[in-house]
Write an enzyme that holds these catalytic residues in place. Structure first.
Site, PDB file in Angstrom:
ATOM      1  N   GLU A 170       2.774  44.739   9.337  1.00 45.11           N
ATOM      2  CA  GLU A 170       3.461  43.836  10.269  1.00 45.11           C
ATOM      3  C   GLU A 170       4.830  43.461   9.735  1.00 45.11           C
ATOM      4  O   GLU A 170       5.810  43.404  10.474  1.00 45.11           O
ATOM      5  CB  GLU A 170       2.686  42.526  10.401  1.00 45.11           C
ATOM      6  CG  GLU A 170       1.391  42.612  11.105  1.00 45.11           C
ATOM      7  CD  GLU A 170       0.749  41.251  11.032  1.00 45.11           C
ATOM      8  OE1 GLU A 170       0.721  40.575  12.062  1.00 45.11           O
ATOM      9  OE2 GLU A 170       0.302  40.851   9.945  1.00 45.11           O
ATOM     10  N   GLY A 226     -11.032  37.880  13.107  1.00 42.53           N
ATOM     11  CA  GLY A 226     -12.317  38.329  13.636  1.00 42.53           C
ATOM     12  C   GLY A 226     -12.731  37.442  14.802  1.00 42.53           C
ATOM     13  O   GLY A 226     -12.698  36.219  14.686  1.00 42.53           O
ATOM     14  N   MET A 238      -8.229  33.947   7.340  1.00 42.15           N
ATOM     15  CA  MET A 238      -8.286  33.458   5.963  1.00 42.15           C
ATOM     16  C   MET A 238      -7.057  32.663   5.513  1.00 42.15           C
ATOM     17  O   MET A 238      -6.942  32.364   4.322  1.00 42.15           O
ATOM     18  CB  MET A 238      -8.531  34.646   5.010  1.00 42.15           C
ATOM     19  CG  MET A 238      -9.819  35.389   5.313  1.00 42.15           C
ATOM     20  SD  MET A 238     -10.123  36.828   4.249  1.00 42.15           S
ATOM     21  CE  MET A 238     -10.409  36.050   2.670  1.00 42.15           C
ATOM     22  N   GLU A 239      -6.135  32.329   6.415  1.00 42.39           N
ATOM     23  CA  GLU A 239      -4.895  31.677   5.979  1.00 42.39           C
ATOM     24  C   GLU A 239      -4.415  30.527   6.866  1.00 42.39           C
ATOM     25  O   GLU A 239      -3.838  29.555   6.372  1.00 42.39           O
ATOM     26  CB  GLU A 239      -3.745  32.708   5.905  1.00 42.39           C
ATOM     27  CG  GLU A 239      -3.949  33.850   4.927  1.00 42.39           C
ATOM     28  CD  GLU A 239      -4.746  35.001   5.521  1.00 42.39           C
ATOM     29  OE1 GLU A 239      -4.906  35.038   6.753  1.00 42.39           O
ATOM     30  OE2 GLU A 239      -5.228  35.850   4.751  1.00 42.39           O
ATOM     31  N   ASP A 243     -11.556  42.687  14.812  1.00 40.75           N
ATOM     32  CA  ASP A 243     -12.981  42.956  14.600  1.00 40.75           C
ATOM     33  C   ASP A 243     -13.777  41.786  15.160  1.00 40.75           C
ATOM     34  O   ASP A 243     -13.191  40.793  15.589  1.00 40.75           O
ATOM     35  CB  ASP A 243     -13.257  43.119  13.093  1.00 40.75           C
ATOM     36  CG  ASP A 243     -12.883  41.859  12.300  1.00 40.75           C
ATOM     37  OD1 ASP A 243     -13.726  40.972  12.166  1.00 40.75           O
ATOM     38  OD2 ASP A 243     -11.712  41.759  11.851  1.00 40.75           O
TER      39      ASP A 243
END
Ligand code: SAH
Length: 254
Positions: free
Chosen positions: A13, A79, A193-194, A217
């Protein structure tokens, strides 16, 4: 004018973004490479967050302290948790929460001690603008990705969602784990996760924050399959296109 910070979670990205910045140059701080330049006349600082809440918080702090970012926008993948959030959909967060934070019984579960908050709100104006450009992009995914990619990943009718994004230091990759998150946080749309870490730092500094994530996902036992290919073929293109379209909507500083 102070720059807008674009934080990418993945190398692909960031690479796409840098290729679109004509005048970028690199400054190294805390082992990270911060790229300064312009996109559509806007001063921009772009950086890779690295993975996890602490890495993201360090990145955000440097963006605010050292580069005086006037807003932080996070782009990446996540996800899907809610039943209708499918691979190829996009989530624009309204709030973010750390699903692995629990100082109970001293503080309510999920609450960040001494802030009184578990859910940190994003900036409404930036989020509305990101949602508007995303909705437009998702109407014609083939125009952006090509028909082969759309067919390969089954992205014929991707949807935009707005709501709660949850973050934690865990790649959620079993059906049991995602079922537990759905049970404990029934309104969570997706997990990553961030984001919530950056939201907390921006809250502390009083700087606007927004987050937009492409669903890579379903946070289940198949979460690992095709991840890398999806990021390269779909998520990084979505990210660049929507950041590019959003920056075009902003007034160019004099
Ligand atoms: N195999 C990948 C792993 C990256 S970790 C790699 O080689 O790089 C996953 C990254 O995507 C994190 O930055 C996180 O924010 C996001 N993410 C995507 N799906 C996720 C999931 N199911 N659970 C947690 N984070 C997820």
């Amino acid at each position: 004018m102070n720059p807008i910070a674009i934080v990418a979670a993945m190398h692909e990205e960031l690479a796409a973004l840098l290729a679109a910045m004509p005048d970028e140059h690199r400054v190294r701080v805390a082992g990270r490479e911060f790229w300064l330049g312009h996109l559509h006349g806007q001063p921009v600082v772009a950086v890779l967050s690295r993975i996890g809440k602490v890495a993201a918080a360090t990145t955000a702090t440097v963006l605010l302290e050292r580069f005086r970012a006037r807003a932080i926008v996070f782009t990446g993948v996540a996800g899907g948790l809610a039943p209708n959030v499918a691979v190829g959909d996009v989530v624009v967060a309204t709030r973010l929460l750390q699903h692995d934070l629990d100082a109970s019984p001293i503080f309510p579960k999920y609450e960040v001690p001494l802030t009184g908050h578990a859910r940190f709100a994003t900036d409404t104006a930036i989020s509305d603008a990101l949602a508007a450009v995303t909705a437009r992009l998702l109407r014609k995914p083939a125009a952006l990705l090509g028909q082969t990619v759309v067919d390969d990943f089954g992205l014929a009718a991707p949807k935009l969602h707005r709501g709660l994004l949850v973050s934690g230091d865990r790649f959620v990759s079993t059906a049991a784990e995602s079922a537990a998150l759905r049970r404990d946080l029934p309104d969570a749309l997706a997990v990553e996760m961030e984001g919530a870490a950056v939201a907390q730092v921006c809250h502390d500094y009083g700087v606007p924050f927004a987050a937009v994530r492409t669903i890579s996902d379903r946070a289940d036992d198949a979460a690992h399959a095709d991840f890398t290919r999806f990021v390269a073929a779909v998520a990084s293109r979505y990210s660049l296109a929507l950041i590019d379209a959003w920056l075009r909507t902003l007034a160019v500083p004099a």
